[in-house]
Motif scaffolding. Structure first.
Motif, PDB file in Angstrom:
ATOM      1  N   LYS A  37       0.818  -1.218   0.000  1.00 33.54           N
ATOM      2  CA  LYS A  37       0.000   0.000   0.000  1.00 33.54           C
ATOM      3  C   LYS A  37       0.852   1.268   0.000  1.00 33.54           C
ATOM      4  N   THR A  38       1.919   1.273   0.792  1.00 32.70           N
ATOM      5  CA  THR A  38       2.745   2.476   0.874  1.00 32.70           C
ATOM      6  C   THR A  38       3.500   2.694  -0.431  1.00 32.70           C
ATOM      7  N   HIS A  39       3.945   1.632  -1.033  1.00 34.61           N
ATOM      8  CA  HIS A  39       4.579   1.718  -2.348  1.00 34.61           C
ATOM      9  C   HIS A  39       3.612   2.355  -3.345  1.00 34.61           C
ATOM     10  N   PHE A  40       2.365   1.938  -3.309  1.00 34.80           N
ATOM     11  CA  PHE A  40       1.329   2.459  -4.198  1.00 34.80           C
ATOM     12  C   PHE A  40       1.121   3.953  -3.929  1.00 34.80           C
ATOM     13  N   ALA A  41       1.020   4.320  -2.657  1.00 39.66           N
ATOM     14  CA  ALA A  41       0.806   5.723  -2.290  1.00 39.66           C
ATOM     15  C   ALA A  41       2.001   6.588  -2.697  1.00 39.66           C
ATOM     16  N   GLU A  42       3.206   6.063  -2.565  1.00 37.41           N
ATOM     17  CA  GLU A  42       4.390   6.812  -2.981  1.00 37.41           C
ATOM     18  C   GLU A  42       4.402   7.051  -4.483  1.00 37.41           C
ATOM     19  N   ARG A  43       3.977   6.042  -5.240  1.00 39.55           N
ATOM     20  CA  ARG A  43       3.916   6.217  -6.693  1.00 39.55           C
ATOM     21  C   ARG A  43       2.911   7.308  -7.058  1.00 39.55           C
ATOM     22  N   CYS A  50       5.095  15.234 -10.398  1.00 43.50           N
ATOM     23  CA  CYS A  50       5.818  15.127 -11.671  1.00 43.50           C
ATOM     24  C   CYS A  50       5.405  16.243 -12.633  1.00 43.50           C
ATOM     25  N   GLN A  51       6.365  16.755 -13.400  1.00 42.98           N
ATOM     26  CA  GLN A  51       6.074  17.801 -14.392  1.00 42.98           C
ATOM     27  C   GLN A  51       5.436  17.249 -15.653  1.00 42.98           C
ATOM     28  N   ASN A  52       5.759  15.995 -15.981  1.00 44.24           N
ATOM     29  CA  ASN A  52       5.281  15.429 -17.248  1.00 44.24           C
ATOM     30  C   ASN A  52       4.708  14.027 -17.045  1.00 44.24           C
ATOM     31  N   PRO A  53       3.608  13.894 -16.287  1.00 41.63           N
ATOM     32  CA  PRO A  53       3.042  12.556 -16.078  1.00 41.63           C
ATOM     33  C   PRO A  53       2.579  11.937 -17.388  1.00 41.63           C
ATOM     34  N   THR A  54       2.608  10.625 -17.439  1.00 38.42           N
ATOM     35  CA  THR A  54       2.202   9.895 -18.644  1.00 38.42           C
ATOM     36  C   THR A  54       0.680   9.926 -18.782  1.00 38.42           C
ATOM     37  N   PRO A  55       0.162   9.569 -19.960  1.00 41.99           N
ATOM     38  CA  PRO A  55      -1.299   9.519 -20.136  1.00 41.99           C
ATOM     39  C   PRO A  55      -1.991   8.598 -19.131  1.00 41.99           C
ATOM     40  N   ALA A  56      -1.277   7.576 -18.652  1.00 42.74           N
ATOM     41  CA  ALA A  56      -1.862   6.656 -17.664  1.00 42.74           C
ATOM     42  C   ALA A  56      -1.743   7.187 -16.240  1.00 42.74           C
ATOM     43  N   GLY A  57      -1.165   8.381 -16.086  1.00 42.00           N
ATOM     44  CA  GLY A  57      -1.074   8.985 -14.763  1.00 42.00           C
ATOM     45  C   GLY A  57       0.173   8.654 -13.985  1.00 42.00           C
ATOM     46  N   HIS A  58       1.133   7.975 -14.602  1.00 42.47           N
ATOM     47  CA  HIS A  58       2.376   7.628 -13.915  1.00 42.47           C
ATOM     48  C   HIS A  58       3.371   8.786 -13.999  1.00 42.47           C
ATOM     49  N   ALA A  59       4.272   8.852 -13.032  1.00 37.07           N
ATOM     50  CA  ALA A  59       5.352   9.833 -13.091  1.00 37.07           C
ATOM     51  C   ALA A  59       6.285   9.487 -14.237  1.00 37.07           C
ATOM     52  N   CYS A  60       6.860  10.519 -14.860  1.00 36.87           N
ATOM     53  CA  CYS A  60       7.729  10.263 -16.016  1.00 36.87           C
ATOM     54  C   CYS A  60       9.058   9.664 -15.602  1.00 36.87           C
ATOM     55  N   GLY A  61       9.517   9.985 -14.386  1.00 39.30           N
ATOM     56  CA  GLY A  61      10.790   9.450 -13.908  1.00 39.30           C
ATOM     57  C   GLY A  61      11.997  10.155 -14.482  1.00 39.30           C
ATOM     58  N   GLN A  62      11.784  11.196 -15.312  1.00 40.49           N
ATOM     59  CA  GLN A  62      12.895  11.859 -15.990  1.00 40.49           C
ATOM     60  C   GLN A  62      13.060  13.324 -15.604  1.00 40.49           C
ATOM     61  N   CYS A  63      11.991  13.980 -15.172  1.00 37.97           N
ATOM     62  CA  CYS A  63      12.057  15.411 -14.889  1.00 37.97           C
ATOM     63  C   CYS A  63      12.783  15.673 -13.564  1.00 37.97           C
ATOM     64  N   ASP A  64      13.102  16.932 -13.321  1.00 34.96           N
ATOM     65  CA  ASP A  64      13.793  17.305 -12.080  1.00 34.96           C
ATOM     66  C   ASP A  64      13.006  16.895 -10.835  1.00 34.96           C
ATOM     67  N   PRO A  65      11.687  17.185 -10.767  1.00 39.19           N
ATOM     68  CA  PRO A  65      10.933  16.771  -9.576  1.00 39.19           C
ATOM     69  C   PRO A  65      10.981  15.263  -9.326  1.00 39.19           C
ATOM     70  N   CYS A  66      10.969  14.461 -10.380  1.00 37.82           N
ATOM     71  CA  CYS A  66      11.082  13.010 -10.199  1.00 37.82           C
ATOM     72  C   CYS A  66      12.438  12.638  -9.627  1.00 37.82           C
ATOM     73  N   GLY A  67      13.469  13.339 -10.066  1.00 37.70           N
ATOM     74  CA  GLY A  67      14.803  13.089  -9.526  1.00 37.70           C
ATOM     75  C   GLY A  67      14.891  13.454  -8.062  1.00 37.70           C
ATOM     76  N   PHE A  69      12.381  13.564  -6.010  1.00 38.41           N
ATOM     77  CA  PHE A  69      11.517  12.630  -5.282  1.00 38.41           C
ATOM     78  C   PHE A  69      12.258  11.322  -5.014  1.00 38.41           C
ATOM     79  N   ALA A  70      12.971  10.833  -6.020  1.00 43.94           N
ATOM     80  CA  ALA A  70      13.684   9.555  -5.878  1.00 43.94           C
ATOM     81  C   ALA A  70      14.739   9.623  -4.778  1.00 43.94           C
ATOM     82  N   GLN A  71      15.245  10.821  -4.522  1.00 48.23           N
ATOM     83  CA  GLN A  71      16.262  11.003  -3.487  1.00 48.23           C
ATOM     84  C   GLN A  71      15.639  11.463  -2.160  1.00 48.23           C
ATOM     85  N   TYR A  72      14.307  11.437  -2.069  1.00 51.16           N
ATOM     86  CA  TYR A  72      13.590  11.930  -0.881  1.00 51.16           C
ATOM     87  C   TYR A  72      14.017  13.358  -0.563  1.00 51.16           C
TER      88      TYR A  72
END
Length: 346
Positions: A37-43, A50-67, A69-72
């Protein structure tokens, strides 16, 4: 930090996207322990920032905010959780989420298992500062049942008058341990137990031996099963089950001595499942959690009285409610196992 959902979460993710049009100020993700559940909530938190979420609502993983986020290290994201979770090296995906590898500096004091009022008050400064790039700010709090009374009341005041552009994401394994007033101010979102086929397929991909056995023993929760199948958890479970197979005063005292450093909630949960199997086998001939011990469970079921088993199940449920804070782990375990052994003295 993995940005990929677990296979059994895809359907729930699609349902969650329907809330994006009119986001509530607080979502409470709830369900069984050990399903991610926590993994799901974090996603979801990452996707909101995220600045550029995908059409399915996922984080892009490439933008500065995603970076960030990955480093907390995202300026608009805060995690609120008990100190003990910061002090542990987490297993990926457990409902304490993936750890950030930080160790507490409080070497002389046991880390708290509660979320304290100071942690909630500390959010005030965070919420009074303008958000980065005029976006959202997100607070992830887990497990919500770890809130002590003062912290719960402080959080309630914030939920009653939420700051603008702020999203609270709460995660809970046990809704009945939360204040009704907190429940009423959150949009509840249930996360279901995965289908057995999905869970087994995932566990086998992770290289878990005897995946079906461990999945059954953890009630179908794949992440809990993966953890139980590894290292110390497996050895401790086997030690406890060995004592439950041959109940006696001597065995109870001996095992309580050995297992006193084991997390008490784990021991209570394992005993609760074992008692359920004894009861179920006696009434219906079915086993849910420990199929590899069918012979031993059957022998115990013959010796136990139905009324006594019902009382024992009620007692262990009550113990589970206080297992996080035993005054003495050893005495708590002794008392629990002695009560269990008394079922089979006749």
């Amino acid at each position: 930090m993995s940005s990929v959902l677990y296979p059994w979460q895809e359907s729930a993710w699609q349902q969650l996207q329907q809330l994006r049009q009119r986001l509530p100020h607080a979502i409470l993700f709830h369900g069984s322990e050990g399903i991610g559940k926590t993994h799901f909530a974090e996603r979801f938190a990452q996707s909101l920032l995220c600045q550029n979420p995908t059409p399915a609502g996922h984080a892009c993983g490439q933008c500065d905010p995603c970076g960030w986020f990955a480093q907390y290290n995202h300026p608009d994201y805060r995690r609120v959780r008990p100190e003990v979770l910061d002090d542990e090296v987490s297993v990926e995906g457990e409902d304490g989420a993936e750890g950030d590898g930080k160790k507490s500096a409080k070497a002389t004091k046991a880390p708290s298992k509660e979320i304290k009022i100071d942690q909630i008050r500390a959010l005030a400064d965070f919420m009074n500062v303008s958000t980065h790039r005029q976006g959202m700010r997100v607070v992830l709090l887990y497990p919500a049942e770890a809130l002590n009374t003062a912290a719960a009341n402080a959080l309630l005041k914030t939920l009653e008058e939420p700051p603008p552009h702020t999203m609270f994401l709460l995660v809970s394994n046990s809704l009945d341990r939360l204040l009704p007033t907190i429940l009423s101010r959150c949009r509840k979102f249930a996360l279901a137990m995965p289908l057995q086929e999905e869970a087994l397929a995932w566990m086998k991909q992770q290289g878990v031996a005897d995946a079906d056995v461990w999945l059954a023993e953890q009630g179908g929760a794949p992440l809990a099963a993966q953890e139980a199948a590894q290292g110390d958890s497996r050895e401790v479970l086997e030690e406890l089950l060995g004592a439950l197979i041959k109940p006696s005063v001597e065995v109870s005292l001996k095992v309580a001595e050995k297992l006193q450093k084991t997390p008490v909630p784990d021991l209570v949960a394992w005993l609760q499942r074992w008692l359920y199997d004894v009861f179920s086998l006696k009434l219906s001939g079915r086993i849910r959690y420990y199929p590899r011990y069918q012979k031993e469970l059957a022998a115990l079921a013959q010796r136990a009285d139905v009324a006594d088993l019902l009382r024992a199940l009620k007692a262990v449920k009550e113990r589970r409610a206080v297992a996080d804070h035993p005054l003495s782990a050893k005495l708590f375990i002794e008392d629990m196992l002695l009560d269990y052994s008394s079922l089979f003295r006749g």
